[in-house]
Design a protein around this motif. Structure first.
Motif, PDB file in Angstrom:
ATOM      1  N   ARG A   1       0.828  -1.208   0.000  1.00  0.00           N
ATOM      2  CA  ARG A   1       0.000   0.000   0.000  1.00  0.00           C
ATOM      3  C   ARG A   1       0.864   1.261   0.000  1.00  0.00           C
ATOM      4  O   ARG A   1       0.573   2.224  -0.713  1.00  0.00           O
ATOM      5  CB  ARG A   1      -0.959  -0.015   1.178  1.00  0.00           C
ATOM      6  CG  ARG A   1      -2.067  -1.057   0.993  1.00  0.00           C
ATOM      7  CD  ARG A   1      -2.936  -1.212   2.202  1.00  0.00           C
ATOM      8  NE  ARG A   1      -3.611   0.032   2.540  1.00  0.00           N
ATOM      9  CZ  ARG A   1      -4.162   0.262   3.725  1.00  0.00           C
ATOM     10  NH1 ARG A   1      -4.130  -0.642   4.685  1.00  0.00           N
ATOM     11  NH2 ARG A   1      -4.759   1.407   3.964  1.00  0.00           N
ATOM     12  N   ARG A   2       1.953   1.253   0.787  1.00  0.00           N
ATOM     13  CA  ARG A   2       2.865   2.399   0.801  1.00  0.00           C
ATOM     14  C   ARG A   2       3.486   2.614  -0.582  1.00  0.00           C
ATOM     15  O   ARG A   2       3.598   3.740  -1.062  1.00  0.00           O
ATOM     16  CB  ARG A   2       3.973   2.201   1.840  1.00  0.00           C
ATOM     17  CG  ARG A   2       3.605   2.629   3.234  1.00  0.00           C
ATOM     18  CD  ARG A   2       4.805   2.680   4.167  1.00  0.00           C
ATOM     19  NE  ARG A   2       5.554   1.430   4.230  1.00  0.00           N
ATOM     20  CZ  ARG A   2       5.245   0.401   5.024  1.00  0.00           C
ATOM     21  NH1 ARG A   2       4.208   0.474   5.838  1.00  0.00           N
ATOM     22  NH2 ARG A   2       5.980  -0.691   5.024  1.00  0.00           N
ATOM     23  N   LEU A   3       3.904   1.518  -1.205  1.00  0.00           N
ATOM     24  CA  LEU A   3       4.504   1.611  -2.538  1.00  0.00           C
ATOM     25  C   LEU A   3       3.504   2.189  -3.533  1.00  0.00           C
ATOM     26  O   LEU A   3       3.829   3.113  -4.281  1.00  0.00           O
ATOM     27  CB  LEU A   3       4.981   0.235  -3.019  1.00  0.00           C
ATOM     28  CG  LEU A   3       5.391   0.173  -4.493  1.00  0.00           C
ATOM     29  CD1 LEU A   3       6.541   1.117  -4.794  1.00  0.00           C
ATOM     30  CD2 LEU A   3       5.730  -1.256  -4.882  1.00  0.00           C
ATOM     31  N   TYR A   4       2.297   1.663  -3.541  1.00  0.00           N
ATOM     32  CA  TYR A   4       1.307   2.133  -4.512  1.00  0.00           C
ATOM     33  C   TYR A   4       0.987   3.611  -4.296  1.00  0.00           C
ATOM     34  O   TYR A   4       0.856   4.362  -5.260  1.00  0.00           O
ATOM     35  CB  TYR A   4       0.042   1.278  -4.458  1.00  0.00           C
ATOM     36  CG  TYR A   4       0.306  -0.194  -4.752  1.00  0.00           C
ATOM     37  CD1 TYR A   4       1.267  -0.584  -5.683  1.00  0.00           C
ATOM     38  CD2 TYR A   4      -0.393  -1.195  -4.087  1.00  0.00           C
ATOM     39  CE1 TYR A   4       1.519  -1.923  -5.940  1.00  0.00           C
ATOM     40  CE2 TYR A   4      -0.153  -2.532  -4.347  1.00  0.00           C
ATOM     41  CZ  TYR A   4       0.804  -2.895  -5.268  1.00  0.00           C
ATOM     42  OH  TYR A   4       1.049  -4.219  -5.527  1.00  0.00           O
TER      43      TYR A   4
ATOM     44  N   PHE B   1      -1.004   6.024  -6.745  1.00  0.00           N
ATOM     45  CA  PHE B   1      -2.297   5.344  -6.640  1.00  0.00           C
ATOM     46  C   PHE B   1      -3.078   5.916  -5.458  1.00  0.00           C
ATOM     47  O   PHE B   1      -2.498   6.240  -4.416  1.00  0.00           O
ATOM     48  CB  PHE B   1      -2.111   3.842  -6.416  1.00  0.00           C
ATOM     49  CG  PHE B   1      -1.720   3.068  -7.642  1.00  0.00           C
ATOM     50  CD1 PHE B   1      -2.672   2.367  -8.370  1.00  0.00           C
ATOM     51  CD2 PHE B   1      -0.398   3.022  -8.054  1.00  0.00           C
ATOM     52  CE1 PHE B   1      -2.310   1.638  -9.486  1.00  0.00           C
ATOM     53  CE2 PHE B   1      -0.025   2.292  -9.177  1.00  0.00           C
ATOM     54  CZ  PHE B   1      -0.992   1.602  -9.901  1.00  0.00           C
ATOM     55  N   MET B   2      -4.379   6.007  -5.636  1.00  0.00           N
ATOM     56  CA  MET B   2      -5.266   6.458  -4.565  1.00  0.00           C
ATOM     57  C   MET B   2      -6.338   5.406  -4.333  1.00  0.00           C
ATOM     58  O   MET B   2      -6.744   4.705  -5.257  1.00  0.00           O
ATOM     59  CB  MET B   2      -5.901   7.799  -4.941  1.00  0.00           C
ATOM     60  CG  MET B   2      -4.845   8.897  -5.105  1.00  0.00           C
ATOM     61  SD  MET B   2      -5.559  10.487  -5.474  1.00  0.00           S
ATOM     62  CE  MET B   2      -6.439  10.791  -3.964  1.00  0.00           C
ATOM     63  N   GLU B   3      -6.768   5.301  -3.079  1.00  0.00           N
ATOM     64  CA  GLU B   3      -7.797   4.322  -2.713  1.00  0.00           C
ATOM     65  C   GLU B   3      -9.154   4.818  -3.195  1.00  0.00           C
ATOM     66  O   GLU B   3      -9.514   5.970  -2.979  1.00  0.00           O
ATOM     67  CB  GLU B   3      -7.789   4.101  -1.204  1.00  0.00           C
ATOM     68  CG  GLU B   3      -6.481   3.498  -0.726  1.00  0.00           C
ATOM     69  CD  GLU B   3      -6.420   3.249   0.771  1.00  0.00           C
ATOM     70  OE1 GLU B   3      -7.429   3.472   1.470  1.00  0.00           O
ATOM     71  OE2 GLU B   3      -5.345   2.825   1.240  1.00  0.00           O
ATOM     72  N   HIS B   4      -9.887   3.910  -3.864  1.00  0.00           N
ATOM     73  CA  HIS B   4     -11.183   4.283  -4.435  1.00  0.00           C
ATOM     74  C   HIS B   4     -12.255   3.239  -4.190  1.00  0.00           C
ATOM     75  O   HIS B   4     -13.142   3.070  -5.028  1.00  0.00           O
ATOM     76  CB  HIS B   4     -11.055   4.531  -5.941  1.00  0.00           C
ATOM     77  CG  HIS B   4     -10.417   5.833  -6.273  1.00  0.00           C
ATOM     78  ND1 HIS B   4     -11.073   7.034  -6.203  1.00  0.00           N
ATOM     79  CD2 HIS B   4      -9.150   6.124  -6.662  1.00  0.00           C
ATOM     80  CE1 HIS B   4     -10.255   8.005  -6.542  1.00  0.00           C
ATOM     81  NE2 HIS B   4      -9.082   7.483  -6.813  1.00  0.00           N
ATOM     82  N   GLY B   5     -12.188   2.526  -3.098  1.00  0.00           N
ATOM     83  CA  GLY B   5     -13.252   1.582  -2.803  1.00  0.00           C
ATOM     84  C   GLY B   5     -12.741   0.295  -2.194  1.00  0.00           C
ATOM     85  O   GLY B   5     -11.535   0.096  -2.026  1.00  0.00           O
ATOM     86  N   ILE B   6     -13.697  -0.552  -1.883  1.00  0.00           N
ATOM     87  CA  ILE B   6     -13.413  -1.843  -1.237  1.00  0.00           C
ATOM     88  C   ILE B   6     -14.159  -2.941  -2.001  1.00  0.00           C
ATOM     89  O   ILE B   6     -15.308  -2.752  -2.400  1.00  0.00           O
ATOM     90  CB  ILE B   6     -13.922  -1.833   0.230  1.00  0.00           C
ATOM     91  CG1 ILE B   6     -13.221  -0.756   1.056  1.00  0.00           C
ATOM     92  CG2 ILE B   6     -13.789  -3.207   0.875  1.00  0.00           C
ATOM     93  CD1 ILE B   6     -11.785  -1.038   1.395  1.00  0.00           C
TER      94      ILE B   6
END
Length: 156
Positions: free
Chosen positions: A119-122, A127-132
């Motif tokens: 997650r840190r790398l992305y 990259f941004m979080e956009h859902g689950i």
């Protein structure tokens, strides 16, 4: 971070399938079978796979499906002995560049919430979080975080 080592990146071939299968088994609780990679290379016209080599040995790989202008990362793995040396980042940058060259505008992937290093790398790569995706991982019903990046915004 460990020392930088000379790494060669190239497109994956059928000769790499056994090595990649071994990396899958080392990296994931529910690895893809090797015949899945054969199918990706021989049947799936949307699939693109890149391997990283050190001294002629495959030590990492990444796959994506390129659908029109969207690239979807299918899997990425680095051999445990080579983690922490920036190879995963360099490999992801290779994939982002390949996607751009072949018409990709955006890239997406899923990642386990528990995989903090990925997650840190992305996030470092834009990259941004956009859902689950609920209960995405079948080995333990863990959710997946969906992440997206606009590739044009990440060009240097």
């Amino acid at each position: 971070m460990g020392q930088t080592i000379p790494v060669r990146f190239r497109l994956m071939t059928l000769d790499d399938v056994e090595w990649v299968g071994e990396l899958e088994r080392l990296a994931f609780p529910t690895p893809w079978p090797t015949d899945a990679f054969v199918n990706e290379l021989t049947i799936n016209k949307h699939a693109r796979y890149v391997v990283a080599e050190v001294e002629g040995q495959v030590i990492a790989y990444c796959g994506m499906w390129l659908l029109v202008d969207e690239a979807h990362i299918t899997n990425v793995a680095v051999h445990p002995h080579y983690r922490g040396r920036g190879i995963g980042e360099r490999l992801m940058r290779q994939m982002m560049g390949l996607a751009l060259l072949q018409g990709g505008e955006k890239m997406t992937l899923e990642v386990r919430p528990s995989n903090h290093s990925a997650r840190r790398l992305y996030k470092k790569l834009g990259f941004m979080e956009h859902g689950i995706r609920r209960k995405y991982y079948t080995d333990n019903d863990e959710d997946a975080i969906i992440m997206w990046v606009n590739l044009r915004e990440q060009e240097n």
